[in-house]
Design a protein around this motif. Structure first.
Motif, mmCIF file in Angstrom:
data_model
loop_
_atom_site.group_PDB
_atom_site.id
_atom_site.type_symbol
_atom_site.label_atom_id
_atom_site.label_comp_id
_atom_site.label_asym_id
_atom_site.label_seq_id
_atom_site.Cartn_x
_atom_site.Cartn_y
_atom_site.Cartn_z
ATOM 1 N N UNK A 161 0.804 -1.242 0.236
ATOM 2 C CA UNK A 161 -0.508 -0.016 -0.422
ATOM 3 C C UNK A 161 1.153 1.152 -0.749
ATOM 4 N N UNK A 162 0.093 2.090 -0.256
ATOM 5 C CA UNK A 162 0.938 3.713 0.054
ATOM 6 C C UNK A 162 1.815 4.289 0.707
ATOM 7 N N UNK A 163 1.321 3.596 1.614
ATOM 8 C CA UNK A 163 2.068 4.132 3.612
ATOM 9 C C UNK A 163 3.399 3.549 3.726
ATOM 10 N N UNK A 164 2.908 1.734 3.182
ATOM 11 C CA UNK A 164 4.552 0.942 3.324
ATOM 12 C C UNK A 164 5.676 2.127 1.604
ATOM 13 N N UNK A 165 5.041 2.175 0.697
ATOM 14 C CA UNK A 165 5.467 2.956 -0.238
ATOM 15 C C UNK A 165 6.478 4.165 0.401
ATOM 16 N N UNK A 166 5.900 4.861 0.740
ATOM 17 C CA UNK A 166 6.357 5.978 1.588
ATOM 18 C C UNK A 166 6.943 5.898 3.159
ATOM 19 N N UNK A 167 7.117 4.903 3.761
ATOM 20 C CA UNK A 167 8.137 4.761 4.298
ATOM 21 C C UNK A 167 9.119 3.712 4.731
ATOM 22 N N UNK A 168 9.142 3.211 3.651
ATOM 23 C CA UNK A 168 10.183 1.878 2.454
ATOM 24 C C UNK A 168 10.923 2.901 1.778
ATOM 25 N N UNK A 173 12.661 11.737 -0.233
ATOM 26 C CA UNK A 173 11.489 12.905 -0.521
ATOM 27 C C UNK A 173 10.503 14.269 0.639
ATOM 28 N N UNK A 174 10.301 15.191 -0.629
ATOM 29 C CA UNK A 174 9.804 16.320 0.209
ATOM 30 C C UNK A 174 8.596 16.034 0.771
ATOM 31 N N UNK A 175 8.054 16.144 1.982
ATOM 32 C CA UNK A 175 6.777 15.442 2.327
ATOM 33 C C UNK A 175 5.132 16.307 1.398
ATOM 34 N N UNK A 176 5.151 16.603 0.348
ATOM 35 C CA UNK A 176 4.433 17.069 0.083
ATOM 36 C C UNK A 176 4.547 16.569 -1.257
ATOM 37 N N UNK A 177 5.447 16.103 -1.633
ATOM 38 C CA UNK A 177 5.420 15.131 -2.781
ATOM 39 C C UNK A 177 4.940 13.739 -2.846
ATOM 40 N N UNK A 178 5.380 13.391 -1.422
ATOM 41 C CA UNK A 178 5.330 11.840 -1.009
ATOM 42 C C UNK A 178 4.246 10.908 -1.289
ATOM 43 N N UNK A 183 1.778 6.897 -5.025
ATOM 44 C CA UNK A 183 0.243 6.643 -6.327
ATOM 45 C C UNK A 183 1.003 6.196 -7.330
ATOM 46 N N UNK A 184 1.742 6.527 -7.795
ATOM 47 C CA UNK A 184 3.067 6.522 -9.282
ATOM 48 C C UNK A 184 3.348 5.064 -8.536
ATOM 49 N N UNK A 185 4.197 4.822 -7.907
ATOM 50 C CA UNK A 185 4.941 3.946 -7.755
ATOM 51 C C UNK A 185 3.968 2.423 -7.585
ATOM 52 N N UNK A 186 2.641 2.893 -6.700
ATOM 53 C CA UNK A 186 1.902 1.458 -7.001
ATOM 54 C C UNK A 186 1.446 0.729 -8.220
ATOM 55 N N UNK A 187 0.773 2.708 -9.024
ATOM 56 C CA UNK A 187 0.513 2.268 -9.932
ATOM 57 C C UNK A 187 1.315 1.312 -11.047
#
Length: 284
Positions: A161-168, A173-178, A183-187
């Motif tokens: 999920x997106x939370x895992x992608x962000x944390x791992x 990355x700057x917070x406003x682009x995370x 979303x892009x990596x998930x897709x």
């Protein structure tokens, strides 16, 4: 699994057609140029070639084209045509391989800052799919295996999920682009799995405040999935490795392979050779 490299143009066409809508990914615009291309037809079909600054590079499974000086950036149409004329059918030495440049891809030039460049790669191995992400990208990225953050998805495992992608992957990355990048990596990973890719590298991936641009792409498909993916893939042109032309005999066997439940493969290493190496396997 029989992994074969595809053209950058083929990969970007699949992304345009099959990447999930909803992400802020800009559509990939490109034109493939070959020896048989008629410029008047290309320009009529793609009028943006006359009005935008352009990028041109060979599309023949050559990596590190920027480092090799094989990319013309921020040129007009006339400059691109002259560059292609200078390089078309020109012998090029890359490492120990010598080959001719015959196929090129033209794209719009996307102005951006170096800090907006990133790197993402997905590849498959025996036990997992691995996603690599580095918050810096471009021709000078260096050793990505040592620099990039990594996330392994075991074979048969759930899509992260997106939370895992962000944390791992996105800790740098700057917070406003995370969220946008997650979303892009998930897709992208869903796209990768659904279309049976075995390798997909984007460098650079340009992330502005409003959109994501895929500037450079290298990819391989699992050709044994052709019977599953044919409706999604369409007709795939698998170019020969740089430095070696495809032989008619190889094309003939590939056509038989596509129509058979058997595995039929032919690679001609030396057309004047007198030794045939036959590799066969069997089982129940």
């Amino acid at each position: 699994m029989a992994a074969k490299g595809i053209r950058e143009a083929t990969g970007k066409d699949l992304i345009n057609r099959k990447l999930s809508v909803g992400t802020k990914t800009a559509k990939c615009r490109f034109v493939l140029i070959t020896e048989n291309t008629k410029w008047i037809d290309v320009v009529n079909d793609h009028p943006w070639l006359k009005t935008e600054r352009l990028v041109v590079k060979p599309d023949q499974l050559i990596k590190r084209r920027g480092k090799l000086g094989l990319i013309k950036v921020n040129a007009d149409l006339s400059g691109v045509q002259k560059w292609i004329e200078q390089h078309m059918n020109k012998e090029q030495r890359i490492g120990k391989t010598v080959g001719k440049l015959k196929t090129f891809i033209i794209e719009p030039f996307i102005p951006h800052k170096s800090e907006e460049e990133a790197y993402v790669c997905i590849y498959s191995h025996r036990t997992a799919d691995t996603i690599l992400f580095h918050h810096q990208g471009g021709v000078d990225i260096g050793d990505v295996d040592a620099k990039a953050l990594k996330l392994d998805i075991p074979v048969g495992g759930d899509i992260p999920d997106r939370t895992t992608l962000i944390n791992k992957l996105l800790t740098n990355v700057m917070d406003d682009k995370k969220v946008m990048i997650a979303e892009f990596i998930e897709s992208l990973y869903k796209f990768y799995v659904h279309l049976y890719f075995t390798y997909l590298e984007i460098n650079p991936l340009v992330i502005t405040d409003t959109a994501i641009y895929i500037l450079d792409l290298a990819a391989k498909l699992d050709t044994t999935a052709d019977f599953i993916c044919k409706p999604d893939w369409g007709e795939i042109d698998y170019p020969p490795p740089f430095g070696r032309d495809a032989y008619p005999e190889e094309a003939y066997i590939a056509d038989l392979d596509a129509k058979s439940g058997a595995s039929l493969k032919l690679t001609i290493l030396n057309p004047d050779g007198r030794i045939w190496t036959m590799v066969a396997g069997g089982g129940w």
